[in-house]
Write a protein that holds these residues in place. Structure first.
Motif, PDB file in Angstrom:
ATOM      1  N   ASN A 199      -3.239   6.975 -20.953  1.00  0.00           N
ATOM      2  CA  ASN A 199      -2.339   8.106 -21.163  1.00  0.00           C
ATOM      3  C   ASN A 199      -1.509   8.007 -22.439  1.00  0.00           C
ATOM      4  O   ASN A 199      -0.685   8.886 -22.704  1.00  0.00           O
ATOM      5  CB  ASN A 199      -1.414   8.253 -19.944  1.00  0.00           C
ATOM      6  N   ASP A 200      -1.674   6.936 -23.207  1.00  0.00           N
ATOM      7  CA  ASP A 200      -0.986   6.752 -24.494  1.00  0.00           C
ATOM      8  C   ASP A 200       0.527   6.835 -24.388  1.00  0.00           C
ATOM      9  O   ASP A 200       1.196   7.389 -25.268  1.00  0.00           O
ATOM     10  CB  ASP A 200      -1.484   7.785 -25.521  1.00  0.00           C
ATOM     11  N   ARG A 201       1.089   6.340 -23.297  1.00  0.00           N
ATOM     12  CA  ARG A 201       2.559   6.279 -23.175  1.00  0.00           C
ATOM     13  C   ARG A 201       2.921   5.248 -22.118  1.00  0.00           C
ATOM     14  O   ARG A 201       2.087   4.831 -21.336  1.00  0.00           O
ATOM     15  CB  ARG A 201       3.154   7.635 -22.828  1.00  0.00           C
ATOM     16  N   LYS A 202       4.203   4.845 -22.122  1.00  0.00           N
ATOM     17  CA  LYS A 202       4.679   3.848 -21.164  1.00  0.00           C
ATOM     18  C   LYS A 202       4.947   4.497 -19.813  1.00  0.00           C
ATOM     19  O   LYS A 202       5.357   5.660 -19.742  1.00  0.00           O
ATOM     20  CB  LYS A 202       5.985   3.212 -21.667  1.00  0.00           C
ATOM     21  N   ALA A 203       4.742   3.744 -18.757  1.00  0.00           N
ATOM     22  CA  ALA A 203       5.024   4.232 -17.408  1.00  0.00           C
ATOM     23  C   ALA A 203       6.526   4.164 -17.160  1.00  0.00           C
ATOM     24  O   ALA A 203       7.184   3.175 -17.493  1.00  0.00           O
ATOM     25  CB  ALA A 203       4.297   3.379 -16.382  1.00  0.00           C
ATOM     26  N   GLU A 204       7.065   5.231 -16.593  1.00  0.00           N
ATOM     27  CA  GLU A 204       8.485   5.276 -16.281  1.00  0.00           C
ATOM     28  C   GLU A 204       8.703   4.919 -14.820  1.00  0.00           C
ATOM     29  O   GLU A 204       7.799   5.043 -13.997  1.00  0.00           O
ATOM     30  CB  GLU A 204       9.028   6.686 -16.557  1.00  0.00           C
ATOM     31  N   THR A 205       9.930   4.516 -14.496  1.00  0.00           N
ATOM     32  CA  THR A 205      10.264   4.177 -13.119  1.00  0.00           C
ATOM     33  C   THR A 205      10.146   5.412 -12.245  1.00  0.00           C
ATOM     34  O   THR A 205      10.634   6.477 -12.586  1.00  0.00           O
ATOM     35  CB  THR A 205      11.699   3.618 -13.037  1.00  0.00           C
ATOM     36  N   GLY A 206       9.473   5.265 -11.105  1.00  0.00           N
ATOM     37  CA  GLY A 206       9.321   6.367 -10.173  1.00  0.00           C
ATOM     38  C   GLY A 206       8.168   7.292 -10.501  1.00  0.00           C
ATOM     39  O   GLY A 206       7.981   8.302  -9.834  1.00  0.00           O
ATOM     40  N   ARG A 218       0.831  -1.208   0.000  1.00  0.00           N
ATOM     41  CA  ARG A 218       0.000   0.000   0.000  1.00  0.00           C
ATOM     42  C   ARG A 218       0.867   1.260   0.000  1.00  0.00           C
ATOM     43  O   ARG A 218       1.764   1.407   0.818  1.00  0.00           O
ATOM     44  CB  ARG A 218      -0.918   0.003   1.209  1.00  0.00           C
ATOM     45  N   GLY A 219       0.636   2.160  -0.961  1.00  0.00           N
ATOM     46  CA  GLY A 219       1.350   3.429  -1.046  1.00  0.00           C
ATOM     47  C   GLY A 219       2.718   3.363  -1.707  1.00  0.00           C
ATOM     48  O   GLY A 219       3.384   4.382  -1.841  1.00  0.00           O
ATOM     49  N   MET A 220       3.153   2.193  -2.135  1.00  0.00           N
ATOM     50  CA  MET A 220       4.479   2.047  -2.742  1.00  0.00           C
ATOM     51  C   MET A 220       4.486   2.502  -4.196  1.00  0.00           C
ATOM     52  O   MET A 220       3.446   2.582  -4.841  1.00  0.00           O
ATOM     53  CB  MET A 220       4.905   0.572  -2.741  1.00  0.00           C
ATOM     54  N   ASP A 257      -1.843   6.007  -9.607  1.00  0.00           N
ATOM     55  CA  ASP A 257      -1.856   7.421  -9.964  1.00  0.00           C
ATOM     56  C   ASP A 257      -0.424   7.909 -10.108  1.00  0.00           C
ATOM     57  O   ASP A 257       0.506   7.260  -9.634  1.00  0.00           O
ATOM     58  CB  ASP A 257      -2.584   8.213  -8.878  1.00  0.00           C
ATOM     59  N   ARG A 258      -0.246   9.077 -10.727  1.00  0.00           N
ATOM     60  CA  ARG A 258       1.084   9.659 -10.861  1.00  0.00           C
ATOM     61  C   ARG A 258       1.520  10.275  -9.552  1.00  0.00           C
ATOM     62  O   ARG A 258       0.708  10.802  -8.800  1.00  0.00           O
ATOM     63  CB  ARG A 258       1.086  10.725 -11.958  1.00  0.00           C
ATOM     64  N   ILE A 259       2.822  10.226  -9.261  1.00  0.00           N
ATOM     65  CA  ILE A 259       3.345  10.737  -8.005  1.00  0.00           C
ATOM     66  C   ILE A 259       3.258  12.258  -7.951  1.00  0.00           C
ATOM     67  O   ILE A 259       2.780  12.815  -6.979  1.00  0.00           O
ATOM     68  CB  ILE A 259       4.800  10.262  -7.802  1.00  0.00           C
TER      69      ILE A 259
END
Length: 137
Positions: free
Chosen positions: A79-86, A42-44, A127-129
């Motif tokens: 969002n039509d793009r790949k998720a990045e680390t962080g 949770r929250g990570m 969600d995004r950070i």
């Protein structure tokens, strides 16, 4: 459906379009065991959570890992793009009780004991950070 209910239902529908989530229903394990795994992540940040789930000994962690991959994929699709680390984190993860199958196990002296086979529903919202920072700029 009354006008008030229709308006609130439309608001809920619009709010869900902006959120990326994944739902897993009728998992044949008790909610208590699944909540233990859910509390671990949770929250990570999502890629850190995937690592934690991959090396966990719990059976439920494999199911949550697959669900988290689905939630990430849903976010990427919206969002039509790949998720990045962080970039992504687990905003909420909830485990709700599902249906319970009631069975009987034979017991001594002609009696029977009830066995409850529990199930659960898991929901993950990602969600995004730094979403607030992006909206201000």
């Amino acid at each position: 459906m009354s006008a008030r209910k229709r308006i609130s239902a439309e608001k809920r529908k619009e709010a869900r379009k902006e959120v990326s989530f994944a739902v897993l229903k009728n998992v044949p394990s008790s909610p208590r065991k699944m909540r233990y795994v859910a509390d671990m992540i949770r929250g990570m940040e999502v890629f850190k959570a995937l690592g934690v789930l991959k090396f966990s000994n719990k059976e439920a962690s494999a199911k949550v890992e697959k669900l988290l991959l689905s939630a990430i994929s849903n976010w990427e699709q919206k969002n039509d793009r790949k998720a990045e680390t962080g970039e992504l984190f687990i905003k909420t993860i909830s485990v709700d009780e599902g249906t319970t199958l009631k069975r009987l196990r034979t017991a001594p002296q002609g009696r029977g004991h009830r066995i409850r086979k529990r199930s659960n529903h898991v929901t993950i919202v990602v969600d995004r950070i730094n979403k607030e920072e992006q909206e201000q700029n």
